[in-house]
Design a protein around this motif. Structure first.
Motif, PDB file in Angstrom:
ATOM      1  N   LYS A 136       0.806  -1.226   0.000  1.00  0.00           N
ATOM      2  CA  LYS A 136       0.000   0.000   0.000  1.00  0.00           C
ATOM      3  C   LYS A 136       0.837   1.274   0.000  1.00  0.00           C
ATOM      4  O   LYS A 136       0.303   2.356  -0.189  1.00  0.00           O
ATOM      5  N   GLN A 188       3.293   5.892   2.812  1.00  0.00           N
ATOM      6  CA  GLN A 188       2.495   7.034   3.238  1.00  0.00           C
ATOM      7  C   GLN A 188       1.035   6.665   3.492  1.00  0.00           C
ATOM      8  O   GLN A 188       0.234   7.513   3.899  1.00  0.00           O
ATOM      9  N   ASN A 189       0.680   5.404   3.277  1.00  0.00           N
ATOM     10  CA  ASN A 189      -0.693   4.946   3.492  1.00  0.00           C
ATOM     11  C   ASN A 189      -1.058   5.028   4.973  1.00  0.00           C
ATOM     12  O   ASN A 189      -0.236   4.745   5.847  1.00  0.00           O
ATOM     13  N   GLU A 190      -2.286   5.405   5.243  1.00  0.00           N
ATOM     14  CA  GLU A 190      -2.737   5.577   6.635  1.00  0.00           C
ATOM     15  C   GLU A 190      -2.616   4.279   7.434  1.00  0.00           C
ATOM     16  O   GLU A 190      -2.250   4.297   8.607  1.00  0.00           O
ATOM     17  N   GLU A 191      -2.920   3.154   6.795  1.00  0.00           N
ATOM     18  CA  GLU A 191      -2.824   1.856   7.468  1.00  0.00           C
ATOM     19  C   GLU A 191      -1.369   1.538   7.860  1.00  0.00           C
ATOM     20  O   GLU A 191      -1.106   1.031   8.953  1.00  0.00           O
ATOM     21  N   THR A 192      -0.446   1.835   6.950  1.00  0.00           N
ATOM     22  CA  THR A 192       0.970   1.587   7.212  1.00  0.00           C
ATOM     23  C   THR A 192       1.450   2.460   8.366  1.00  0.00           C
ATOM     24  O   THR A 192       2.163   1.995   9.257  1.00  0.00           O
ATOM     25  N   ILE A 193       1.049   3.711   8.363  1.00  0.00           N
ATOM     26  CA  ILE A 193       1.452   4.645   9.421  1.00  0.00           C
ATOM     27  C   ILE A 193       0.887   4.201  10.766  1.00  0.00           C
ATOM     28  O   ILE A 193       1.587   4.207  11.782  1.00  0.00           O
ATOM     29  N   CYS A 194      -0.371   3.780  10.778  1.00  0.00           N
ATOM     30  CA  CYS A 194      -1.002   3.293  12.013  1.00  0.00           C
ATOM     31  C   CYS A 194      -0.259   2.061  12.539  1.00  0.00           C
ATOM     32  O   CYS A 194       0.007   1.946  13.737  1.00  0.00           O
ATOM     33  N   CYS A 195       0.090   1.160  11.635  1.00  0.00           N
ATOM     34  CA  CYS A 195       0.834  -0.048  12.019  1.00  0.00           C
ATOM     35  C   CYS A 195       2.204   0.330  12.579  1.00  0.00           C
ATOM     36  O   CYS A 195       2.667  -0.256  13.565  1.00  0.00           O
ATOM     37  N   GLN A 238       2.952   3.091  14.124  1.00  0.00           N
ATOM     38  CA  GLN A 238       2.737   3.646  15.464  1.00  0.00           C
ATOM     39  C   GLN A 238       2.493   2.543  16.485  1.00  0.00           C
ATOM     40  O   GLN A 238       2.959   2.620  17.625  1.00  0.00           O
TER      41      GLN A 238
END
Length: 85
Positions: free
Chosen positions: A24, A27-34, A36
């Motif tokens: 993905k 910069q994908n939101e899911e990647t960033i959340c993961c 964190q």
């Protein structure tokens, strides 16, 4: 959570983040959340290391930084060949 459980959770989250990043994008939101969530696990692991080291006296000839670096490096090391498969 024990050190072994925390190490396993970190490895699992790291693999999940790598897959998300490769599929993905970084910069994908899911990647960033993961990412964190992985940060939180690493912080928990660090706290466990500190608690564990306070409960057992350290060998005066081995400093804490080398112990911590060894554990973190072991968890986060990624085999180079996995990038080429």
């Amino acid at each position: 959570m024990r050190l072994e459980q925390c190490e396993a959770a970190i490895k699992e989250k790291k693999n999940e983040m790598i897959k998300l990043g490769m599929t993905k994008g970084l910069q994908n939101e899911e990647t960033i959340c993961c990412s964190q969530e992985l940060d939180k696990l690493l912080n928990d692991y660090h706290r466990l290391l500190l608690d564990d080291n306070h409960s057992k006296p350290l060998n005066p000839y081995v400093d804490f930084f080398s112990i911590f670096t060894k554990h973190v490096h072991r968890i986060l090391s990624i085999p180079y060949r996995s990038f080429f498969i």
